[in-house]
Design an enzyme around this catalytic site. Structure first.
Site, PDB file in Angstrom:
ATOM      1  N   CYS A 135       0.884  -1.375   0.131  1.00 28.72           N
ATOM      2  CA  CYS A 135      -0.082   0.020   0.162  1.00 28.72           C
ATOM      3  C   CYS A 135       0.992   1.242   0.042  1.00 28.72           C
ATOM      4  O   CYS A 135       0.854   2.161   1.001  1.00 28.72           O
ATOM      5  CB  CYS A 135      -1.153  -0.084   1.240  1.00 28.72           C
ATOM      6  SG  CYS A 135      -2.155  -1.293   1.141  1.00 28.72           S
ATOM      7  N   GLU A 136       1.588   1.481  -0.957  1.00 24.93           N
ATOM      8  CA  GLU A 136       2.506   2.555  -1.346  1.00 24.93           C
ATOM      9  C   GLU A 136       2.501   2.376  -2.841  1.00 24.93           C
ATOM     10  O   GLU A 136       2.253   1.511  -3.396  1.00 24.93           O
ATOM     11  CB  GLU A 136       3.819   2.470  -0.803  1.00 24.93           C
ATOM     12  CG  GLU A 136       3.784   2.320   0.647  1.00 24.93           C
ATOM     13  CD  GLU A 136       4.765   3.183   1.193  1.00 24.93           C
ATOM     14  OE1 GLU A 136       5.147   4.321   0.441  1.00 24.93           O
ATOM     15  OE2 GLU A 136       4.920   3.270   2.529  1.00 24.93           O
TER      16      GLU A 136
END
Ligand SMILES: *Cc1c(COP(=O)(O)O)cnc(C)c1O
Length: 411
Positions: free
Chosen positions: A337-338
């Site tokens: 989640c980047e």
């Protein structure tokens, strides 16, 4: 990895079979390639008394360290823990160069107690070293020649703003500290960064070292560090090792004649030895087409291979499952989640969900920089050795994630 009859193979083994047996994501290293690189380097300097100290931080798996040892390399370590791994792999402490940066004197003492060759990179620690050991423990000093070199400012270590080494402009101070404490300096060291292209940069560095070396009468070796550039994509310019061998070899011979003694020539390559030997295999989880982009989402991310995100490094990506498909343009991303992008706008043979992708040049600073970010498991590692795929690190599981956590009672 080579493509033969539309099948990607390492030492004759189908890469897809390796992924099937050990799962993905997966690091796979080709021992033959590592041995070849080592041999090429030795051949290029065959006129010299050359010592190769593998920079362990590039890839620290103990089986890789053992392979290096078996093929005649020493090792360069940057922490007491890497030193322990090297000792575990069977290296003689005398063949381990300890080159830490900004560590406490305690860690230097630990290195002395382990019997390592100590490389000191600042005057404060050198003074403490002198007070404690005087000339009973020889050492090497790391100098900073202030040459801007390297492919990326984050991996350049020789420039004027760099934290590495003792500045050559501090030479008079350095010599006073050495003399007044009777320190026995047996080696001079420079490492000006990764991805230096040019034999001429090495030569410039060498000339600076040679000029200084006259002030150190007890030298046994000169360590030129590393920075050999390898090809990350077709057409990349790489360091011409043989050219370097001829030019640096000649300069070194001249220097040794002046110095009065033949010294050992040391190098400490990391990337050069292991980068191209490594593949990182990932499976395609999902193809997601937005109005602008065709994203390929794989079962890995920046937690497993950080170089593209951290250094904007280019790693070639191939579709192992579909070597004959038509080429289309994709952006390959991870599941973290980047924004963790392995490659933008890459032409890859048509990718379908479930396909196996191989990210090349993943041997150096791949697994060794992997983390558990997002509480994901770190991948397994495979060494293909003598035509067989050996598991050299198991895939992690939830026990590993929880191993050092302490759950407290909140009642
Ligand atoms: C990292 C490092 C190396 C290896 O650099 P590569 O670019 O991987 O060859 C060599 N010497 C020292 C002191 C290092 O810190």
């Amino acid at each position: 990895m080579e493509l033969k009859n539309n099948v990607y193979k390492i030492q004759g083994i189908n890469v897809k079979d390796i992924a099937k047996e050990f799962g993905t994501p997966l690091y796979v290293y080709d021992a033959e390639k590592i041995i070849n690189q080592l041999q090429t380097l030795k051949n290029a300097f065959s006129n010299q008394n050359v010592k190769i100290k593998y920079a362990a931080k590039a890839l620290t798996n103990v089986s890789i360290l053992k392979l290096m040892k078996k093929h005649g390399a020493g090792v360069d370590v940057v922490s007491a823990q890497e030193a322990d791994l090297a000792l575990k792999a069977g290296f003689d402490p005398k063949d381990i160069l300890f080159t830490p940066n900004c560590v406490s004197f305690d860690e230097i003492q630990e290195g002395v107690e382990k019997g390592l060759v100590i490389n000191i990179d600042n005057i404060s620690i050198l003074e403490q070293f002198g007070h404690k050991y005087r000339d009973t423990v020889p050492c090497c000093v790391r100098l900073n020649p202030h040459i801007m070199a390297g492919g990326n400012t984050k991996i350049s270590t020789g420039h004027v703003d760099s934290k590495f080494g003792i500045s050559i402009y501090q030479l008079p101070h350095l010599l006073r500290v050495i003399k007044s404490n009777h320190i026995d300096v047996v080696g001079l060291h420079m490492h000006t960064g990764s991805d230096i292209l040019d034999a001429d940069v090495f030569l410039k560095m060498a000339e600076i070292l040679f000029g200084i070396a006259q002030d150190f009468p007890n030298l046994q070796f000169v360590d030129f560090g590393s920075g050999f550039k390898v090809g990350y994509k077709p057409g990349d310019i790489t360091t011409n090792i043989y050219d370097l061998g001829v030019k640096l070899g000649k300069a070194f011979d001249d220097f040794c004649n002046n110095y009065g003694r033949k010294l050992e020539m040391w190098f400490e390559p990391g990337k050069y030895l292991v980068s191209e030997a490594g593949l990182f295999l990932a499976k395609v989880n999902v193809i997601k087409t937005t109005p602008a982009t065709a994203f390929v989402g794989v079962d890995s991310g920046m937690n497993h291979l950080l170089r593209p995100m951290m250094y904007d490094a280019y790693h070639e990506i191939v579709n192992v499952s579909n070597p004959n498909g038509i080429q289309r343009v994709y952006t390959v991303v991870g599941y973290i989640c980047e924004t963790d992008t392995f490659g933008w706008d890459r032409k890859i043979h048509e990718v379908r969900e479930g396909d196996l992708l191989a990210i090349k040049n993943a041997g150096a600073y791949g697994f060794s920089m992997a983390s558990n970010y997002n509480s994901r498991y770190r991948p397994a590692e495979i060494l293909v050795y003598s035509g067989k795929a050996h598991l050299i690190r198991e895939r992690e599981n939830m026990e590993d994630i929880l191993r050092k956590q302490v759950e407290i009672d909140l009642e």
